[in-house]
Design an enzyme around this catalytic site. Structure first.
Site, PDB file in Angstrom:
ATOM      1  CG  ASP A  59      -4.951   5.520 -11.797  1.00 58.15           C
ATOM      2  OD1 ASP A  59      -5.858   6.346 -12.031  1.00 58.15           O
ATOM      3  OD2 ASP A  59      -3.871   5.824 -11.262  1.00 58.15           O
ATOM      4  NE  ARG A  61     -11.649  10.546 -10.612  1.00 58.30           N
ATOM      5  CZ  ARG A  61     -11.067  11.665 -10.976  1.00 58.30           C
ATOM      6  NH1 ARG A  61      -9.913  11.626 -11.623  1.00 58.30           N
ATOM      7  NH2 ARG A  61     -11.622  12.820 -10.697  1.00 58.30           N
ATOM      8  NE  ARG A  82      -0.112   2.344  -9.518  1.00 54.21           N
ATOM      9  CZ  ARG A  82      -0.267   2.936 -10.711  1.00 54.21           C
ATOM     10  NH1 ARG A  82      -1.481   3.356 -11.086  1.00 54.21           N
ATOM     11  NH2 ARG A  82       0.750   3.095 -11.501  1.00 54.21           N
TER      12      ARG A  82
END
Lengths: 247, 247
Positions: A53, A51, A199
């Site tokens: 975000d 995935r 991140r």
């Protein structure tokens, strides 16, 4: 049934992430909607390498799906693209071995993160860059990158919101920071990445680049195995899933 | 009352142009909404150097408005910016002579137009670049630019939808095309521009760049004084109002 593998790009700005969820528009939902149209209303499940975000972009996401249609391989790209919104593009499509799996067969991933490092923000980069006003020390960040390369338990760089059951040991093959004027780019190549890992890596490196931490603090941050020991989570719009590797 | 002059930037993607209109969100409406909040519900009329069309961007639009508020000059920029959406930015604000007029006092304008000239589109440039697949002949376009510089009746480069009452004589001080890899940029500096003029200039120059017209055809296109004689109107997303000049 044939298995089709596609490389796709998307601008994550207007999506609530890649994966289908009850509330909000997602990239997977758009892909499945387009495939449903091609399959006379039948649902076609799409599997991605992983995935991304909300607000995160992809230059080289990889997906697969199975189809009973006998469309020539070379036509899939255009057929699917024509049914997708402007912000999702199919870069390539090919028939693959039915044993191929976009998620389980990955051997590595590359992420890139882009920072606009200048006093003034650039309005026209706001969707694809994180604006950092103070000048970053590129050399210090590259020194910190050297400590990140290798096989470690990256618990400190994983969001506690992860639903991961297994261990958090991952290998970073390469971590590097480059600057070209105000454009600062971070490159991470690894065996795989944990939830929010890139991140948090960028957020921590930025603190080094701003002189708030030292490059030599990285080993202690890693060995703490505690999310609290690392830096902030950098915002999503600077992040691109750049490439997914398979054997 | 004080007259305030601001330089503003905006990303035109999500606006139905600059000027207030009955249907659709506009930049002017956003500016006046922000000012209304600062003025306890009183309407404050904003005057710009000129309109821009739907999807067209601005790096240096100039506006003025009158206010009874006694806010220090240096605080206007931040106060106004904080009430505006992310895609409109106030670059500077200053108190000016009450005789200053953002529209009537202009002495020139600069527009730039950006083309992404590559076989493959770039998803992440789609909102700010026009994608042209075939390779452009930059030299031929610059030759054509030389014919455009000067004082002419530019009726051939004006949309018939214009509501202009006066003549269509304008002066182009400078027209130039530059290329840096796949990034092709057009620069136009002039006394003023007619409705859709820059986009029709670019559309015509692109036809020269693609070998569909000759640079030497430009004088005949100008002297025809007929919109039909010029090329297509290039799409809005590549266009930026770059700078507005005053004495």
């Amino acid at each position: 049934m044939e298995r089709i593998r596609c490389v796709i790009q998307y601008d994550g700005t207007n999506y609530a992430g890649y994966q289908v969820q009850p509330n909000g528009n997602t990239v997977q939902a758009e892909l499945e909607k387009a495939l449903k149209k091609m399959h006379k209303g039948e649902r076609v499940k799409v599997t991605a390498s992983g995935r991304t975000d909300s607000g995160v972009h992809a230059k080289g996401q990889v997906i697969h799906f199975d189809t009973p249609l006998t469309i020539p391989e070379s036509n899939w790209r255009r057929a699917l693209s024509s049914l997708l919104p402007d912000d999702i593009v199919v870069s390539s499509a090919a028939t693959v071995d039915p044993g191929f799996h976009a998620r389980y067969d990955t051997t590595g991933k590359e992420y890139r993160y882009f920072v606009w490092n200048a006093q003034e923000p650039d309005l026209f980069k706001r969707l694809y860059r994180y604006h950092v006003r103070s000048q970053l020390d590129i050399e210090a960040m590259n020194l910190a990158c050297e400590y990140l390369e290798g096989e470690y338990d990256f618990t400190s760089f994983c969001s506690p919101k992860t639903d991961l059951k297994g261990d958090k040991v991952r290998t970073i093959f390469k971590a590097e920071v480059k600057a070209e004027g105000p454009e600062v780019s971070f490159v991470f190549k690894g065996s795989g990445f944990l939830y929010n890992m890139v991140r948090i890596l960028v957020g921590t490196l930025l603190e080094v680049g701003l002189g708030e931490r030292q490059a030599a603090d990285i080993p202690a941050i890693i060995s703490a195995e505690d999310r609290e020991s690392a830096g902030k989570t950098a915002p999503p719009q600077g992040l691109f899933l750049w490439e997914v590797s398979y054997d």
